[in-house]
Design an enzyme around this catalytic site. Sequence first.
Site, PDB file in Angstrom:
ATOM      1  N   GLU A  99     -25.316 100.812  57.241  1.00 13.86           N
ATOM      2  CA  GLU A  99     -24.894  99.404  57.244  1.00 13.86           C
ATOM      3  C   GLU A  99     -25.888  98.449  57.908  1.00 13.86           C
ATOM      4  OE1 GLU A  99     -20.903  99.167  58.815  1.00 13.86           O
ATOM      5  OE2 GLU A  99     -20.070 100.249  57.113  1.00 13.86           O
ATOM      6  N   GLU A 103     -17.995 106.095  53.690  1.00 11.88           N
ATOM      7  CA  GLU A 103     -16.904 105.751  54.617  1.00 11.88           C
ATOM      8  C   GLU A 103     -15.822 105.017  53.851  1.00 11.88           C
ATOM      9  OE1 GLU A 103     -17.927 103.459  58.117  1.00 11.88           O
ATOM     10  OE2 GLU A 103     -19.727 104.672  58.450  1.00 11.88           O
TER      11      GLU A 103
END
Length: 459
Positions: free
Chosen positions: A189, A369
């Site tokens: 991320e 995720e």
Amino acid sequence: MNHSEALQADTSNSDAQRSLLLKRLAQRFPADFVWGVATSAYQIEGAAHEDGRADSIWDEFCRRPGAIRDGSNGDRACDHYHRFEADLDLVASLGITSYRFSISWPRVQPLGRGAWNQAGFAFYERLLAGLQRRGIAAHITLYHWDLPLALQTQGGWANRATAEAFRDYALEVARRFGDRAASIATHNEPWVVAILGHELGTFAPGEKSRRVAMQVAHHLLLSHGLAVQALRSAGCKAPLGIVLNQAPIYPATESESDRFKARLEDGLLVRWYMDPLLFGRYPEDVLAHLGDDAPAVADGDLDIICQPLDFLGINYYTRNVAVTGQEKVESRPSRPVTDMGWEVFPGGLSELLSRLHRDYPLPPVYIMENGAAYKDHPVGGRVVDSERISYLESHIGALADAVDYGVEVHGYFVWSLLDNFEWADGYSKRFGIIYVDYETEGRTVKDSGFWYRDFLRSR
Ligand code: FCB
């Protein structure tokens, strides 16, 4: 009515019906599909001052008054550093055969440059051996936000030299562990690191400058490219990729200005990362919008960033809604929300993936995720977390829709194995399929953990 709606609508489902529906859901995926759970180093390991580990930017950030909602830190976290064998036993007991974790850079190279810490590497040696013994595949993330603090004092990710330091760290990890990794992701991320860490300042290192944030984003991408290049030249056999947090962004209304805003926010969240990685260019509209805040990009940087990827990791939690005049894009709580206040919106996952599939020449995709925080309480040794079960089930259903659409998805990882240190929210948010009692460090498998086990068994 899709599969998961059917399941939720019929509350009178008998166990037999439930297991039939689970089986049908499982059968929508190819037999070799990878099913796993995810964690990250700072959120679970603890042992922050042991065996030669030095501070990361998160250790320092946690010391700032008010930075972490409950004033906590990752000093002990889930004490996974000492309890990893028992944790891996739990993973195995649920029939989970893939495990995503990150390596703590300051544990293996305390200053982020120079000397390696053998004791730090020894922990990951033990972890990898434990995974191997249990037949669990290791999916490694190199950077899940815990930059060695020593590098931050030299400018951190705003300093181009950090990208080179990262390449050297990546090379050493791959030299030691590359042959035992089912995959290696460079970054987790980068949007979060750049924007929450450097523009909004709500995450470490807590800076507040858009200009710095965009330079950081560029250096993160550059460091990804440098690392992938170096690992490939070194003959690393593990599939290489990067993990991006993404969401579809909906205009709040059909007005011209909301749609413009949604397009721009999509540029900042999705295209700013996807375009350079897959096309070797930054999106023009975002560059124009950034003006003086656009990063300095040296000749050849974009060619370095645009390395062939063996996989693309996507983290998906919710959608965003763009409202004109509102600084931040928000998920819109018109529907059920999780304990993070994030709207439960499974359709966003299939929409996001099909859109990426249309717009980009995608490598195989892994959902690295997906999961939800809820206020869980153990009662009589059991944690009844039906909302999490329906969250997971509906998102896996949406993922199956994307597979049907033709997106090449190879895997899915639940966030998270354990309740853990949820960054600026401290220990106040529980994402685990296993409950952690932070007083005793005791673990209790939640109903969602058993649900995942049953789902995996039904294949
Ligand atoms: C993601 C992070 C992960 C966790 C989840 C809830 O953004 O990668 O560490 O905090 O959100």
